[in-house]
Design a protein around this motif. Structure first.
Motif, PDB file in Angstrom:
ATOM      1  N   VAL A 239       1.221  -1.092   0.173  1.00  0.00           N
ATOM      2  CA  VAL A 239       0.119  -0.225  -0.189  1.00  0.00           C
ATOM      3  C   VAL A 239       0.786   1.278   0.244  1.00  0.00           C
ATOM      4  O   VAL A 239       0.494   2.120  -0.518  1.00  0.00           O
ATOM      5  N   VAL A 240       1.602   1.340   0.558  1.00  0.00           N
ATOM      6  CA  VAL A 240       2.442   2.615   0.946  1.00  0.00           C
ATOM      7  C   VAL A 240       3.621   2.717  -0.140  1.00  0.00           C
ATOM      8  O   VAL A 240       3.835   3.526  -0.298  1.00  0.00           O
ATOM      9  N   ILE A 241       3.999   1.533  -0.632  1.00  0.00           N
ATOM     10  CA  ILE A 241       4.559   1.803  -2.306  1.00  0.00           C
ATOM     11  C   ILE A 241       4.209   3.304  -2.992  1.00  0.00           C
ATOM     12  O   ILE A 241       4.477   3.506  -3.993  1.00  0.00           O
ATOM     13  N   TYR A 242       2.601   3.282  -3.230  1.00  0.00           N
ATOM     14  CA  TYR A 242       2.404   4.107  -3.681  1.00  0.00           C
ATOM     15  C   TYR A 242       2.214   5.445  -2.903  1.00  0.00           C
ATOM     16  O   TYR A 242       1.920   7.204  -3.955  1.00  0.00           O
ATOM     17  N   PHE A 243       2.877   5.971  -1.341  1.00  0.00           N
ATOM     18  CA  PHE A 243       3.504   6.894  -1.212  1.00  0.00           C
ATOM     19  C   PHE A 243       4.122   7.864  -1.000  1.00  0.00           C
ATOM     20  O   PHE A 243       5.727   7.207  -0.993  1.00  0.00           O
ATOM     21  N   ASP A 244       4.367   8.971  -1.147  1.00  0.00           N
ATOM     22  CA  ASP A 244       5.763   9.945  -0.891  1.00  0.00           C
ATOM     23  C   ASP A 244       6.565   9.812   1.012  1.00  0.00           C
ATOM     24  O   ASP A 244       5.414   9.326   1.514  1.00  0.00           O
ATOM     25  N   LYS A 245       7.652   9.916   0.806  1.00  0.00           N
ATOM     26  CA  LYS A 245       7.907   9.953   2.068  1.00  0.00           C
ATOM     27  C   LYS A 245       7.604  10.354   3.075  1.00  0.00           C
ATOM     28  O   LYS A 245       6.870  10.104   4.142  1.00  0.00           O
ATOM     29  N   PRO A 246       6.400  12.145   3.307  1.00  0.00           N
ATOM     30  CA  PRO A 246       6.117  12.413   4.162  1.00  0.00           C
ATOM     31  C   PRO A 246       4.505  12.230   4.699  1.00  0.00           C
ATOM     32  O   PRO A 246       4.302  12.021   5.961  1.00  0.00           O
ATOM     33  N   THR A 247       4.576  11.219   3.627  1.00  0.00           N
ATOM     34  CA  THR A 247       2.235  10.723   3.565  1.00  0.00           C
ATOM     35  C   THR A 247       2.402   9.259   4.168  1.00  0.00           C
ATOM     36  O   THR A 247       2.287   9.016   5.705  1.00  0.00           O
ATOM     37  N   LYS A 248       3.987   8.766   3.989  1.00  0.00           N
ATOM     38  CA  LYS A 248       4.112   6.910   5.408  1.00  0.00           C
ATOM     39  C   LYS A 248       4.871   7.574   6.737  1.00  0.00           C
ATOM     40  O   LYS A 248       4.117   6.752   6.977  1.00  0.00           O
ATOM     41  N   GLN A 249       5.597   8.813   6.544  1.00  0.00           N
ATOM     42  CA  GLN A 249       5.762   9.387   7.919  1.00  0.00           C
ATOM     43  C   GLN A 249       4.756   9.480   8.306  1.00  0.00           C
ATOM     44  O   GLN A 249       4.755   8.619  10.072  1.00  0.00           O
ATOM     45  N   ARG A 250       3.873   9.957   8.175  1.00  0.00           N
ATOM     46  CA  ARG A 250       2.234  10.460   8.749  1.00  0.00           C
ATOM     47  C   ARG A 250       1.420   8.884   9.055  1.00  0.00           C
ATOM     48  O   ARG A 250       0.925   8.899  10.403  1.00  0.00           O
ATOM     49  N   LEU A 251       1.643   8.020   8.138  1.00  0.00           N
ATOM     50  CA  LEU A 251       0.299   6.697   8.183  1.00  0.00           C
ATOM     51  C   LEU A 251       1.681   6.323   9.581  1.00  0.00           C
ATOM     52  O   LEU A 251      -0.078   5.440   9.967  1.00  0.00           O
TER      53      LEU A 251
END
Length: 292
Positions: A239-251
């Motif tokens: 799932v997180v492969i679609y996200f950028d670094k800031p979005t991953k960190q928040r998630l």
């Protein structure tokens, strides 16, 4: 929007064949998808998005991509799930990345069930990005088997969420073509599936006992989460492969907030939390444990 007549639909479909996704429309879609889904669409995705959106334009009776962008402007939430289905790839299977299930069966579920039997606690697992349901039903199999093996009466449930309405519809139907069940042992097929007959020949449906363990709900991971937790484990794989670094960190921070102390987060085989969170320790192949 009125439904197009058959002749109009044929005319629209013919005109869409050579339609290209323009720069303005693609930039709008990139911004929209990032804002509402947290997904980064690079330039290399333009042809993929164009091809997949053409089918959506046909379904809506639209003549061009500008008309689709206008729908998104007018009612972002109304079309968001459909757009997410278009841009994401729902590739999944039963017992994908088997080492995660081995850890559950051999170590985690026996420990959790024993502890919760003593203290009267609940056991909760979240499949975040459940796609068409193979993951949560595979989790339900090993959970049901652990409950039977231990004779436990623990309150145990699995939450399965996804943004795609098409994927959730399939997950709720819990009916799969036999060729999609290659990851399931023959013993489990016999125990946990009902073989289809007549019009359903070549299909099998998940046993009601497993369906009782799984709650399926729509959820955008970037928006508010109605559940309070705590969860013993969260599966967020591929799932997180679609996200950028800031979005991953928040998630990852939000996952940590919903996990029990010492709870587990499972990621996909190509995903990592390295440099993204101080709340977890790596304890196995893409398996992370929340720090106490």
């Amino acid at each position: 929007m009125t439904t197009a007549t058959l002749a109009e639909s044929h005319s629209i479909a013919s005109s869409l064949g050579s339609l290209a996704l323009g720069d303005n429309e693609f930039e709008f879609l990139r911004d929209f998808v990032y804002q509402y889904c947290g997904i980064v669409l690079g330039e290399q995705k333009r042809q993929l998005v164009q091809g997949r959106l053409l089918r959506r334009l046909r379904a809506l009776g639209l003549k061009d991509f500008a008309g689709y962008c206008e729908i998104l402007r007018r009612d972002p939430q109304g079309e968001l799930g459909e757009l997410a289905s278009v841009i994401s790839t729902n590739v999944t299977s039963f017992f994908r990345e088997m080492h995660h299930y081995d850890l559950l069966v051999d170590e985690l579920l026996p420990r959790w069930l024993e502890q919760k039997k003593k203290d009267g606690g609940r056991l909760r697992i979240w499949s975040a990005g459940c796609s068409t349901g193979e993951e949560p039903y595979a989790l339900a199999m090993v959970l049901a088997e652990a409950l039977e093996r231990t004779g436990s009466k623990v309150d145990a449930r699995i939450l399965a969420t996804d943004l795609s309405p098409q994927a959730l519809e399939q997950a709720r139907a819990a009916t799969y073509a036999l060729e999609r069940m290659g990851g399931i042992s023959e013993a489990r097929r016999q125990r946990w599936f009902l073989r289809g007959e007549g019009a359903y020949e070549g299909y099998a449906q998940v046993h009601p006992r497993l369906r009782e363990l799984v709650t399926i709900q729509p959820l955008n991971l970037l928006h508010d989460w109605p559940m309070r937790g705590p969860f013993d484990a969260i599966f967020c794989r591929n799932v997180v492969i679609y996200f950028d670094k800031p979005t991953k960190q928040r998630l990852f921070d939000r996952y940590a907030g919903l996990l029990e102390q010492g709870g587990y987060l499972f990621l996909g085989h190509s995903e990592s939390m390295y440099g993204l969170s101080d709340s977890f320790d790596l304890v196995g192949r893409t398996v992370y444990r929340k720090r106490a």
